[in-house]
Design an enzyme around this catalytic site. Sequence first.
Site, PDB file in Angstrom:
ATOM      1  N   SER A 267       0.852  -1.182   0.000  1.00 38.87           N
ATOM      2  CA  SER A 267       0.000   0.000   0.000  1.00 38.87           C
ATOM      3  C   SER A 267       0.888   1.232   0.000  1.00 38.87           C
ATOM      4  O   SER A 267       2.024   1.183   0.488  1.00 38.87           O
ATOM      5  CB  SER A 267      -0.892   0.006   1.246  1.00 38.87           C
ATOM      6  OG  SER A 267      -1.477   1.275   1.457  1.00 38.87           O
TER       7      SER A 267
ATOM      8  N   TYR B 131      -1.003  -0.809  10.582  1.00 38.84           N
ATOM      9  CA  TYR B 131      -1.228  -1.096   9.159  1.00 38.84           C
ATOM     10  C   TYR B 131      -0.086  -0.536   8.317  1.00 38.84           C
ATOM     11  O   TYR B 131       0.470  -1.235   7.455  1.00 38.84           O
ATOM     12  CB  TYR B 131      -2.556  -0.504   8.717  1.00 38.84           C
ATOM     13  CG  TYR B 131      -2.852  -0.683   7.242  1.00 38.84           C
ATOM     14  CD1 TYR B 131      -3.259  -1.921   6.749  1.00 38.84           C
ATOM     15  CD2 TYR B 131      -2.720   0.382   6.350  1.00 38.84           C
ATOM     16  CE1 TYR B 131      -3.532  -2.093   5.397  1.00 38.84           C
ATOM     17  CE2 TYR B 131      -2.994   0.216   5.006  1.00 38.84           C
ATOM     18  CZ  TYR B 131      -3.403  -1.018   4.531  1.00 38.84           C
ATOM     19  OH  TYR B 131      -3.662  -1.183   3.188  1.00 38.84           O
TER      20      TYR B 131
END
Length: 312
Positions: A189, A202
């Site tokens: 990501s 995350y």
Amino acid sequence: MESVLPAASFLYWVGAGTVAYVVLRVSYSLFTALRVWGVGNEAGVGPGLGEWAVVTGSTDGIGKSYAEELAKRGMKVVLISRSQDKLNQVSSEIKEKFKVETRTIAADFASEDIYDKIKTGLAGLEIGVLVNNVGMAYEYPEYFLDVPDLDNIIKKLININVLSVCKMTRLVLPGMVERSKGVILNISSASGMFPVPLLTVYSAAKAFVDFFSQCLHEEYRSKGIFVQCVLPYFVATKMAKIRKPTFDKPSSETFVKYAIKTVGLQSRTNGYPIHSLMGSIFSILPSWIYLKIVVGVHKSIRARFLKKTKKN
């Protein structure tokens, strides 16, 4: 006067050298962009790498789109995800649309005891492509200690976003090395490119995927293995909670259509032209400006979420 002339000459050549450097950098960037996004590498992924592709988190979003794109290119596909019902549905769709063989393995990557089952399911298959896509994000941006059910979230995020990448690679890579060819696509990501406060675990997990991929690529590219880390910004998926695609938030189908053409050209990619431009812009910003922007955006998202949930 005589001392001024050498100084002026020196400054002239410094200026000329700087301009030449900037021109060369811009020209190289434009050439690279044209090569990657304009031409691409259509032949980079296909059955020539091996009969089978394995995709984790393959029943929705980016994972499903990779599975469909690989099937479209003639590869047989192993679909691995948590829900057998969803796996059956996607498997049937792919078989009907692309006329290729599929297999399914139901596995919850939040658990650690699933890999013997997966190993058995993959036994004997000539795997040319592995897509490590399965992932989990925060429900909403939140300060570390205020994340609901924090201990459980830490464990699940690490198991799903970190452990799965290592374990799946461990299962598939030996066969690729033996045949001296293969592609591993690790879906990270843009949150792993730079620190993202309020998505701390995350962001850190996705940064691990980025570093793991870069190291693995350097270790095994001489053995014919291409490892790519894909670092998208927002894509219109259920996990991102974005329903309608836009110019900068493409559908998963559009994203994968562009991203797969970069295989063999970029070992680290944002996967989509606009995302690549965004990544370049953020990379040149001073860190304090970047962090101010990111924290401001996520505080705003957090406030809206908490306000909405209180009303409900």
